[in-house]
Design an enzyme around this catalytic site. Structure first.
Site, PDB file in Angstrom:
ATOM      1  N   HIS A 197       0.890  -1.166   0.000  1.00 10.56           N
ATOM      2  CA  HIS A 197       0.000   0.000   0.000  1.00 10.56           C
ATOM      3  C   HIS A 197       0.927   1.214   0.000  1.00 10.56           C
ATOM      4  O   HIS A 197       2.019   1.164   0.593  1.00 10.56           O
ATOM      5  CB  HIS A 197      -0.817   0.123   1.284  1.00 10.56           C
ATOM      6  CG  HIS A 197      -1.738  -1.007   1.615  1.00 10.56           C
ATOM      7  ND1 HIS A 197      -1.331  -2.130   2.261  1.00 10.56           N
ATOM      8  CD2 HIS A 197      -3.079  -1.144   1.426  1.00 10.56           C
ATOM      9  CE1 HIS A 197      -2.369  -2.930   2.452  1.00 10.56           C
ATOM     10  NE2 HIS A 197      -3.443  -2.361   1.952  1.00 10.56           N
ATOM     11  N   ASP A 237       2.389   1.997   3.370  1.00 12.90           N
ATOM     12  CA  ASP A 237       3.409   1.104   3.943  1.00 12.90           C
ATOM     13  C   ASP A 237       4.810   1.559   3.597  1.00 12.90           C
ATOM     14  O   ASP A 237       5.763   1.246   4.301  1.00 12.90           O
ATOM     15  CB  ASP A 237       3.317  -0.326   3.362  1.00 12.90           C
ATOM     16  CG  ASP A 237       1.929  -0.886   3.387  1.00 12.90           C
ATOM     17  OD1 ASP A 237       1.206  -0.583   4.341  1.00 12.90           O
ATOM     18  OD2 ASP A 237       1.579  -1.627   2.441  1.00 12.90           O
ATOM     19  N   ASP A 259      -5.035 -13.998  -1.572  1.00 12.53           N
ATOM     20  CA  ASP A 259      -4.308 -13.723  -0.337  1.00 12.53           C
ATOM     21  C   ASP A 259      -4.452 -14.980   0.508  1.00 12.53           C
ATOM     22  O   ASP A 259      -5.552 -15.331   0.941  1.00 12.53           O
ATOM     23  CB  ASP A 259      -4.907 -12.515   0.405  1.00 12.53           C
ATOM     24  CG  ASP A 259      -4.448 -11.185  -0.191  1.00 12.53           C
ATOM     25  OD1 ASP A 259      -3.679 -11.203  -1.167  1.00 12.53           O
ATOM     26  OD2 ASP A 259      -4.861 -10.133   0.341  1.00 12.53           O
TER      27      ASP A 259
HETATM   28  C1  XUL Z   1      -7.446  -6.441   4.942  1.00 10.14           C
HETATM   29  C2  XUL Z   1      -6.760  -6.908   3.734  1.00 10.14           C
HETATM   30  C3  XUL Z   1      -5.903  -5.912   3.035  1.00 10.14           C
HETATM   31  C4  XUL Z   1      -5.918  -6.034   1.548  1.00 10.14           C
HETATM   32  C5  XUL Z   1      -5.170  -4.933   0.851  1.00 10.14           C
HETATM   33  O1  XUL Z   1      -8.184  -7.416   5.591  1.00 10.14           O
HETATM   34  O2  XUL Z   1      -6.841  -8.058   3.372  1.00 10.14           O
HETATM   35  O3  XUL Z   1      -4.617  -6.051   3.536  1.00 10.14           O
HETATM   36  O4  XUL Z   1      -5.372  -7.240   1.125  1.00 10.14           O
HETATM   37  O5  XUL Z   1      -5.629  -3.685   1.181  1.00 10.14           O
HETATM   38 CO    CO Z   2      -5.946  -9.141   1.842  1.00  8.33          CO
END
Ligand code: XUL
Ligand code: CO
Length: 434
Positions: A100, A103, A295
């Site tokens: 981000h 960060d 993720d």
């Molecule tokens: C929050 C989340 C974030 C996104 C990116 O729960 O998953 O870190 O992946 O903004």
């Molecule tokens: Co995420």
């Protein structure tokens, strides 16, 4: 090498029998799995925010980590942080990372100041990336931490916040493109609401739809070849989030004409928060043609909130990769560890060990999934279960209408015979591979 990770050698593959805690026992990047190197299936990425920006705070206490780049309020320390981050990338050898804006650069006194900090650090990253193999999986804007976003970004009742958000995303898309990013992500942490008493939902949804259309227009305008991804999450920090889950996001994309332009970044922990399994979310996105990236971080199953832990459950991960393989892979997406250490894991080596473990769990999951694909047992079970639909009569029925179907049922030609769904047999089958 900066002093932070000093003495930690690059991690390499030593095979399943290795007892070296800092070796890959399963992640063998060049091993061919279903015709391509393991590393190209998994496309691992380190999340800059949890690994380097998060200071170890929780709702009951402030930071536990005291890194050489804390507090994160100067460009000098942003560069010390970048040096340590790229040292870790060298040690792990993972192919990607994500960030981000917040960060990687300190917040300035004005938008222009923050932008100039961002541009300076992006150039610094660019120099480091030029001499290494590591690439940017995605960039994104943090439009949820600073108090200006407390009522939302694109969905804020204040048009000035909408404007600030648009300018922020433009800057982050430019930065992502400059570093050759493969995707651009939007996670709407505050795009939702706390109470309908102060919220005009339909207006907020229209603003979010318009905003995302502007993102897509800008992508085409600058010739960004990456994929635009939105990341579903049902709650936290907002009580109700508009991007609840994959199906909700798809409905939103369709309403605003974006279903061919935008895909999804699915997170394991968010799927669980929404009351789904991860494979449900993957299969939904795949069926709707919007699977983009993942993720791969889990929650704690007892606490019921988003704890962002490194994956450690091979059977779960195996089923996720099975659905990813079935969907044809992640394409430009990857496996991002949106995962953070526990706040007592203070040592630099904990950062390395957590990633090594997460990568090994995913590698084991991928190879188990590939073995199931090669064996074909699940596929054959599906083929058999749906075989009635392969007949000419069944296909003709889909092209007919209710009156025709009614007539054939009434004539007695149709007499359904219930058959076992074989769930336990299939679960036993999966157990052979994990
Ligand atoms: C929050 C989340 C974030 C996104 C990116 O729960 O998953 O870190 O992946 O903004
Ligand atoms: Co995420």
């Amino acid at each position: 090498m900066t002093p932070f990770f000093e003495g930690i050698p690059p991690v390499s593959f030593e095979g399943p029998d290795s007892t070296n805690p800092l070796a890959y026992r399963h992640y063998n990047p060049d091993e061919i799995v279903l015709g391509k190197p393991m590393k190209d299936h998994l496309r691992f990425s380190v999340a800059y925010w949890h690994s380097f920006a998060w200071e170890g705070g929780d709702p009951f206490g402030a930071h536990t980590f005291e890194r050489p780049w804390h507090p994160q309020d100067s460009m000098e320390r942003a560069k010390i942080k970048a040096d340590a981050a790229f040292d870790m990338f060298d040690i792990l050898g993972q192919p990607y990372f994500c960030w981000h804006d917040a960060d990687i650069r300190p917040e300035g006194d004005s938008f222009a100041d923050s932008l100039s900090n961002l541009e300076e650090i992006i150039d610094y990253f660019g120099e480091k990336m030029a001499t290494r193999d590591v690439k940017l999986l995605w960039g994104t804007a943090n439009m949820f931490s600073h108090r200006r976003w407390m009522g939302g970004a694109a969905t804020n009742p204040d048009p000035e916040v909408f404007a600030y958000s648009a300018a922020t995303v433009k800057a982050c898309m430019d930065a992502t493109m400059k570093l050759g990013g493969q995707n651009y992500v939007l996670w709407g942490g505050r795009e939702g609401y706390e109470t309908l008493l102060n919220t005009d939902m339909s207006r907020e949804l229209d603003h979010m739809g318009r905003f995302l259309n502007m993102v897509v227009d800008y992508k085409h305008k600058i010739g960004f070849e990456g994929t635009i991804l939105v990341e579903p999450k049902p709650q936290e920090p907002s009580k109700h989030q508009y991007d609840y889950d994959a199906a909700t996001c798809f409905g939103f994309l369709q309403k605003y004409g974006l279903e061919k332009e935008v895909k999804l970044n699915l997170e394991q922990g968010h799927a669980i928060l929404a009351g789904h399994s991860f494979e449900h979310e993957l299969a939904t996105a795949s069926a709707l043609g919007v699977l983009g990236s993942i993720d791969m971080n889990r929650n704690d199953y007892q606490s019921g909130w988003d704890t962002d832990q490194f994956p450690n459950n091979v059977p779960e991960v195996a089923l996720a990769y099975y659905h990813i393989l079935k969907a044809g892979g992640l394409g430009k997406g990857g496996t991002n560890f949106d995962a953070k250490l526990r706040r007592q894991s203070l040592d630099p080596v904990d950062l390395i060990a957590s990633h090594v473990g997460g990568m090994d769990v995913c590698a084991r999951g991928l190879t188990a999934a590939a073995a199931m694909v090669e064996d074909g047992g699940l596929k054959n079970a599906l083929t058999e279960r749906y075989s009635g639909w392969d007949t000419k009569g069944a296909q003709q029925m889909l092209d007919s209408d209710f009156d025709t179907i009614f007539a054939s049922v009434l004539s007695g030609e149709i007499a359904p015979q219930p058959r076992s769904g074989r769930q336990e047999r299939l679960e036993n089958y999966v157990n052979r591979f994990v």
